[in-house]
Write a protein that holds these residues in place. Structure first.
Motif, PDB file in Angstrom:
ATOM      1  N   LEU A 126       0.824  -1.208   0.000  1.00 15.78           N
ATOM      2  CA  LEU A 126       0.000   0.000   0.000  1.00 15.78           C
ATOM      3  C   LEU A 126       0.860   1.260   0.000  1.00 15.78           C
ATOM      4  O   LEU A 126       0.566   2.231  -0.713  1.00 15.78           O
ATOM      5  CB  LEU A 126      -0.925  -0.003   1.217  1.00 15.78           C
ATOM      6  N   ARG A 127       1.942   1.233   0.763  1.00 16.76           N
ATOM      7  CA  ARG A 127       2.848   2.385   0.787  1.00 16.76           C
ATOM      8  C   ARG A 127       3.483   2.597  -0.581  1.00 16.76           C
ATOM      9  O   ARG A 127       3.623   3.733  -1.051  1.00 16.76           O
ATOM     10  CB  ARG A 127       3.924   2.192   1.851  1.00 16.76           C
ATOM     11  N   ALA A 128       3.864   1.502  -1.232  1.00 19.75           N
ATOM     12  CA  ALA A 128       4.440   1.613  -2.577  1.00 19.75           C
ATOM     13  C   ALA A 128       3.417   2.170  -3.557  1.00 19.75           C
ATOM     14  O   ALA A 128       3.742   3.002  -4.411  1.00 19.75           O
ATOM     15  CB  ALA A 128       4.941   0.252  -3.041  1.00 19.75           C
ATOM     16  N   ALA A 129       2.169   1.719  -3.433  1.00 16.63           N
ATOM     17  CA  ALA A 129       1.119   2.190  -4.339  1.00 16.63           C
ATOM     18  C   ALA A 129       0.859   3.678  -4.170  1.00 16.63           C
ATOM     19  O   ALA A 129       0.529   4.381  -5.134  1.00 16.63           O
ATOM     20  CB  ALA A 129      -0.159   1.396  -4.095  1.00 16.63           C
ATOM     21  N   CYS A 136       1.915  -2.307  -8.310  1.00 19.52           N
ATOM     22  CA  CYS A 136       2.092  -2.968  -7.024  1.00 19.52           C
ATOM     23  C   CYS A 136       1.136  -4.148  -6.906  1.00 19.52           C
ATOM     24  O   CYS A 136       0.120  -4.223  -7.619  1.00 19.52           O
ATOM     25  CB  CYS A 136       1.836  -1.994  -5.873  1.00 19.52           C
ATOM     26  N   GLY A 137       1.475  -5.072  -5.997  1.00 18.96           N
ATOM     27  CA  GLY A 137       0.639  -6.254  -5.827  1.00 18.96           C
ATOM     28  C   GLY A 137       0.678  -6.793  -4.417  1.00 18.96           C
ATOM     29  O   GLY A 137       1.610  -6.524  -3.657  1.00 18.96           O
ATOM     30  N   ALA A 154      -7.037  -2.074  -1.148  1.00 20.21           N
ATOM     31  CA  ALA A 154      -6.363  -1.825  -2.420  1.00 20.21           C
ATOM     32  C   ALA A 154      -7.190  -0.975  -3.374  1.00 20.21           C
ATOM     33  O   ALA A 154      -6.631  -0.284  -4.240  1.00 20.21           O
ATOM     34  CB  ALA A 154      -6.025  -3.162  -3.090  1.00 20.21           C
ATOM     35  N   MET A 155      -8.496  -1.006  -3.260  1.00 16.71           N
ATOM     36  CA  MET A 155      -9.360  -0.395  -4.265  1.00 16.71           C
ATOM     37  C   MET A 155      -9.081   1.087  -4.523  1.00 16.71           C
ATOM     38  O   MET A 155      -9.148   1.531  -5.670  1.00 16.71           O
ATOM     39  CB  MET A 155     -10.826  -0.606  -3.896  1.00 16.71           C
ATOM     40  N   LEU A 181     -13.116  -7.796 -10.973  1.00 16.44           N
ATOM     41  CA  LEU A 181     -12.928  -6.595 -10.153  1.00 16.44           C
ATOM     42  C   LEU A 181     -11.758  -5.737 -10.634  1.00 16.44           C
ATOM     43  O   LEU A 181     -11.442  -4.723 -10.018  1.00 16.44           O
ATOM     44  CB  LEU A 181     -12.715  -6.992  -8.689  1.00 16.44           C
ATOM     45  N   GLY A 182     -11.117  -6.168 -11.723  1.00 20.30           N
ATOM     46  CA  GLY A 182     -10.049  -5.370 -12.317  1.00 20.30           C
ATOM     47  C   GLY A 182      -8.655  -5.706 -11.859  1.00 20.30           C
ATOM     48  O   GLY A 182      -7.730  -4.906 -12.063  1.00 20.30           O
ATOM     49  N   PHE A 183      -8.465  -6.893 -11.264  1.00 21.74           N
ATOM     50  CA  PHE A 183      -7.151  -7.288 -10.758  1.00 21.74           C
ATOM     51  C   PHE A 183      -6.489  -8.296 -11.698  1.00 21.74           C
ATOM     52  O   PHE A 183      -7.148  -9.143 -12.301  1.00 21.74           O
ATOM     53  CB  PHE A 183      -7.265  -7.865  -9.349  1.00 21.74           C
ATOM     54  N   ARG A 184      -5.160  -8.193 -11.788  1.00 23.85           N
ATOM     55  CA  ARG A 184      -4.354  -9.120 -12.574  1.00 23.85           C
ATOM     56  C   ARG A 184      -3.849 -10.224 -11.654  1.00 23.85           C
ATOM     57  O   ARG A 184      -3.319  -9.934 -10.578  1.00 23.85           O
ATOM     58  CB  ARG A 184      -3.166  -8.387 -13.220  1.00 23.85           C
TER      59      ARG A 184
END
Length: 224
Positions: A126-129, A136-137, A154-155, A181-184
């Motif tokens: 989350l900090r990286a995002a 990020c993942g 994450a959203m 939901l838009g996640f890879r």
């Protein structure tokens, strides 16, 4: 689907070394999954284990001391990314200590390299995002009771859209729900040829593996 070498291809070179990364890319892998740790002298090095061969924590050793203990020059994240600029990189933050050095490098690179920052420690992802300079993942080694609960934090972050799943934690409906939901989705931990074949049938962005043969690749012969 991308094939991503877990710590490179350690057939003729140590895992997470520049030689292992080069061998993996020569074998046909499109990307490298690796771990980053901080040494006592502040270097963000690529090393998979908390302890060195002499039993001491990586964070208690300088890079030179770690390299001496391992018997090869342990690369830094910066060196590896510069050596293979066309590769896709999946970099796992193992602890908060390495985060500032990694985040500083990401800000220097901007979007000029294809890098996904992941972590089992989701607060680090989350900090990286929040920096907005890299994809990020979240690394996930369990099957959540409710996917929405896992993804809630994450959203709000548009660059936090990758999920790295343990093979034993996923099935097709879960991956389809995450995709919707838009996640890879990426999966690690497949071992047999049958497990690799199953992964090829799933809705994955990438497969992380240490077995090129099971993934359908022919590795180059080891260096003599």
């Amino acid at each position: 689907m991308r094939l991503i070498a877990d710590r490179g291809l350690a057939r003729g070179a140590p895992e997470n070394s520049l030689g292992a990364f080069a061998a993996a890319l020569s074998a046909g892998f499109q990307g490298i999954k690796t771990e980053v740790r901080l040494t006592a002298d502040g270097e963000a090095v690529l090393f998979g284990h908390r302890l060195s061969c002499n039993g001491l924590p990586v964070q208690a050793l300088t890079r030179a001391e770690l390299s001496q203990a391992q018997g090869y020059l342990v690369p830094t994240l910066s060196e590896a990314v510069d050596a293979f600029p066309e590769a896709f990189w999946m970099v796992t933050l193992t602890a908060g200590a390495a985060a500032p050095a990694v985040f500083s490098l990401l800000q220097q690179l901007g979007m000029r390299r294809e890098i996904v920052i992941t972590s089992l420690r989701h607060e680090l992802a989350l900090r990286a995002a929040e920096l907005g300079t890299s994809e990020c993942g979240l690394t996930v080694c369990h099957r959540p009771a409710a996917l929405n609960a896992l993804l809630y934090a994450a959203m709000p972050h548009r660059r936090l859209r990758s999920l790295i799943w343990d093979y034993e934690a996923v099935d097709a409906p879960l991956l389809q729900q995450a995709n919707a939901l838009g996640f890879r989705n990426y999966v690690y931990g497949a071992q047999s040829e049958a497990e690799h074949m199953l992964c090829h049938s799933l809705a994955l962005r990438g497969l992380i593996t240490a077995s090129p043969e099971c993934a359908g690749l022919t590795p180059p012969p080891p260096l003599q």
